[in-house]
Write a protein that holds these residues in place. Sequence first.
Motif, mmCIF file in Angstrom:
data_model
loop_
_atom_site.group_PDB
_atom_site.id
_atom_site.type_symbol
_atom_site.label_atom_id
_atom_site.label_comp_id
_atom_site.label_asym_id
_atom_site.label_seq_id
_atom_site.Cartn_x
_atom_site.Cartn_y
_atom_site.Cartn_z
ATOM 1 N N TYR A 65 0.834 -1.200 0.000
ATOM 2 C CA TYR A 65 0.000 0.000 0.000
ATOM 3 C C TYR A 65 0.875 1.259 0.000
ATOM 4 C CZ TYR A 65 -3.818 3.113 1.643
ATOM 5 O OH TYR A 65 -4.749 4.112 1.782
ATOM 6 N N LEU A 66 1.859 1.290 0.891
ATOM 7 C CA LEU A 66 2.733 2.462 0.987
ATOM 8 C C LEU A 66 3.500 2.686 -0.313
ATOM 9 C CD1 LEU A 66 4.014 4.750 2.627
ATOM 10 C CD2 LEU A 66 5.647 3.082 3.545
ATOM 11 N N PHE A 67 4.038 1.614 -0.888
ATOM 12 C CA PHE A 67 4.832 1.795 -2.100
ATOM 13 C C PHE A 67 3.969 1.977 -3.340
ATOM 14 C CE2 PHE A 67 8.249 0.514 0.646
ATOM 15 C CZ PHE A 67 9.331 1.219 0.137
ATOM 16 N N ALA A 68 2.707 1.581 -3.293
ATOM 17 C CA ALA A 68 1.790 1.924 -4.381
ATOM 18 C C ALA A 68 1.578 3.431 -4.416
ATOM 19 C CB ALA A 68 0.455 1.202 -4.199
ATOM 20 N N ILE A 69 1.477 4.049 -3.247
ATOM 21 C CA ILE A 69 1.377 5.509 -3.178
ATOM 22 C C ILE A 69 2.655 6.144 -3.700
ATOM 23 C CG2 ILE A 69 1.187 7.463 -1.591
ATOM 24 C CD1 ILE A 69 -0.593 5.705 0.172
ATOM 25 N N LEU A 301 2.198 -2.572 10.465
ATOM 26 C CA LEU A 301 1.349 -1.554 11.080
ATOM 27 C C LEU A 301 1.906 -0.151 10.845
ATOM 28 C CD1 LEU A 301 0.553 -3.342 14.469
ATOM 29 C CD2 LEU A 301 -0.998 -3.006 12.529
ATOM 30 N N THR A 302 3.228 -0.021 10.892
ATOM 31 C CA THR A 302 3.842 1.286 10.636
ATOM 32 C C THR A 302 3.595 1.723 9.202
ATOM 33 O OG1 THR A 302 5.580 0.769 12.257
ATOM 34 C CG2 THR A 302 5.992 2.587 10.728
ATOM 35 N N ALA A 303 3.769 0.799 8.246
ATOM 36 C CA ALA A 303 3.569 1.139 6.833
ATOM 37 C C ALA A 303 2.126 1.533 6.558
ATOM 38 C CB ALA A 303 3.981 -0.043 5.953
ATOM 39 N N VAL A 304 1.163 0.797 7.122
ATOM 40 C CA VAL A 304 -0.247 1.145 6.934
ATOM 41 C C VAL A 304 -0.527 2.537 7.490
ATOM 42 C CG1 VAL A 304 -2.592 0.623 7.674
ATOM 43 C CG2 VAL A 304 -1.125 -1.206 6.866
ATOM 44 N N SER A 305 -0.010 2.826 8.666
ATOM 45 C CA SER A 305 -0.249 4.129 9.291
ATOM 46 C C SER A 305 0.317 5.258 8.444
ATOM 47 C CB SER A 305 0.368 4.156 10.694
ATOM 48 O OG SER A 305 -0.174 3.136 11.506
ATOM 49 N N LEU A 306 1.531 5.075 7.946
ATOM 50 C CA LEU A 306 2.148 6.106 7.106
ATOM 51 C C LEU A 306 1.376 6.262 5.795
ATOM 52 C CD1 LEU A 306 5.889 5.145 7.713
ATOM 53 C CD2 LEU A 306 4.737 7.209 8.537
ATOM 54 N N ALA A 307 0.911 5.156 5.222
ATOM 55 C CA ALA A 307 0.145 5.225 3.974
ATOM 56 C C ALA A 307 -1.162 5.983 4.175
ATOM 57 C CB ALA A 307 -0.131 3.812 3.454
ATOM 58 N N PRO A 315 -5.134 12.824 -1.511
ATOM 59 C CA PRO A 315 -6.061 11.755 -1.914
ATOM 60 C C PRO A 315 -6.030 11.443 -3.406
ATOM 61 C CG PRO A 315 -7.245 13.779 -1.357
ATOM 62 C CD PRO A 315 -5.835 13.981 -0.926
ATOM 63 N N ASP A 316 -5.740 12.441 -4.247
ATOM 64 C CA ASP A 316 -5.724 12.184 -5.685
ATOM 65 C C ASP A 316 -4.636 11.189 -6.067
ATOM 66 O OD1 ASP A 316 -7.817 13.886 -6.029
ATOM 67 O OD2 ASP A 316 -6.587 15.619 -6.595
ATOM 68 N N ASP A 317 -3.442 11.340 -5.455
ATOM 69 C CA ASP A 317 -2.336 10.431 -5.754
ATOM 70 C C ASP A 317 -2.596 9.031 -5.216
ATOM 71 O OD1 ASP A 317 -0.894 12.357 -7.062
ATOM 72 O OD2 ASP A 317 0.252 12.961 -5.298
ATOM 73 N N SER A 318 -3.399 8.942 -4.192
ATOM 74 C CA SER A 318 -3.539 7.678 -3.466
ATOM 75 C C SER A 318 -4.833 6.939 -3.775
ATOM 76 C CB SER A 318 -3.474 7.964 -1.958
ATOM 77 O OG SER A 318 -2.356 8.758 -1.642
ATOM 78 N N ARG A 319 -5.672 7.508 -4.636
ATOM 79 C CA ARG A 319 -7.011 6.956 -4.835
ATOM 80 C C ARG A 319 -6.983 5.500 -5.287
ATOM 81 N NH1 ARG A 319 -8.993 11.027 -7.508
ATOM 82 N NH2 ARG A 319 -9.826 11.984 -5.632
ATOM 83 N N ARG A 320 -6.040 5.165 -6.174
ATOM 84 C CA ARG A 320 -6.009 3.801 -6.710
ATOM 85 C C ARG A 320 -5.053 2.889 -5.957
ATOM 86 N NH1 ARG A 320 -5.744 6.311 -12.387
ATOM 87 N NH2 ARG A 320 -3.539 6.301 -11.897
ATOM 88 N N ALA A 321 -4.403 3.395 -4.919
ATOM 89 C CA ALA A 321 -3.354 2.617 -4.254
ATOM 90 C C ALA A 321 -3.900 1.358 -3.594
ATOM 91 C CB ALA A 321 -2.625 3.482 -3.220
#
Length: 471
Positions: A65-69, A301-307, A315-321
């Motif tokens: 998720y984080l690296f998809a963003i 858990l850290t990666a999810v929180s940062l994502a 939100p525009d950059d992350s919509r499809r993540a």
Amino acid sequence: MSPELISILVLVVVFVIATTRSVNMGALAFAAAFGVGTLVADLDADGIFAGFPGDLFVVLVGVTYLFAIARANGTTDWLVHAAVRLVRGRVALIPWVMFALTGALTAIGAVSPAAVAIVAPIALSFATRYAISPLLMGTMVVHGAQAGGFSPISIYGSIVNGIVEREGLPGSEVTLFLASLIANLVIASVLFVLFGGRKLWARGSVAPEDGGAVGKGAEPTDTGGGTGTSGGTGTGTSTGGGTGTAPGAAGTAPTAVAVRPGQDTDATGSGPRLTPARVATLVALVALVVAVLGFDLDAGLTAVSLAVVLSTAWPDDSRRAVGEIAWSTVLLICGVLTYVGVLEEMGTITWAGEGVGGIGVPLLAAMLLCYIGAIVSAFASSVGIMGALIPLAVPFLAQGEIGAVGMVAALAVSATVVDVSPFSTNGALVLAAAPEVDRERFFRQLMVYGGIVVAVVPALAWLVLVVPGFG
């Protein structure tokens, strides 16, 4: 037929059906865990779910998720461009940089999956961009992590040395560390030669702008239309204009990163510039490293929180993540490991190990223990397997015919070098982190390579470390 043997045969059936019918192996494994757990092992739902790898589920989801963003907002493009500059355009050095980086992280105390979770997404994004085989890059990251994994101050090294001391066996921290380091370095060198390393060297140096600007004649767009085929892993669409083909035709020019001149380029006009979203993403990646290595926080858990923080701010950059999280890989790995948990709950692993330990020929028993460690570790915790197998080796080590130092080192190498398997945590992270590849084909490639490692390395470790009688 014993329950343990039935559980092993069912596992074989799962592999056969998944291979011949193209059914997700994770779904099959969940069904097998339900059937075997209920009908053979007399387990209830809680007993079956006890083997569900909740921590690995969160790591796979959180990191992808984080690296998809990071891919969506161009941060990985910026990192690739910076890496090319760092090695002065020698793309062939990048796999070795990733090998050394993960090795250094585990050697100073990072858990191997945490180091792979941090490095693999960046390494595989680079592989896609520069037509490097994902199999080469992914395995270099995993073998790098294992190369440093048994230093005296590492997690693995501390645990194994502690087990050796507890069992009253002679030990050598330096021998254990060097055995793993040399074994993984040799394997990495062979992989580099076999999977396109020589052709990468033949490319020579590429100008940094080759990896950071739109190629000549290409229209500047946000996403290019080139495709990158990676060493038998299938076709994947990569950003940039132009075509890149991995090791089979590694002499092809690297795929360019698509940028918007004047809007998305740095001061030189040759590569992606640092936008606020990219700066924040880089800070998030550094925070992930610091949190995991410095404060021992959970990587998932850290990666999810940062994502979530990045998604809220941009939100525009992350919509499809969320849609780019490797859900099929998550199902595959979690299903198989849940079934392995049922095997452990039934005592199948202990049953197999004790059967080998009772063999009257110490050298043969030593070889079989190395193979059991490799096979089981390809699906389960490497350290957990060593913790079970080292005590099983004590009876015939006490006879004095087998050197304890060499036996422990051989078990350590056999049980960890197979972490390239897509069913292990490290292999699963590599599979999930690979962008824009045919994951089914990449999964099969990792599985075949993992099978070769399981078949070959334990015998070599036994021959080099056990037969001479070290310790």
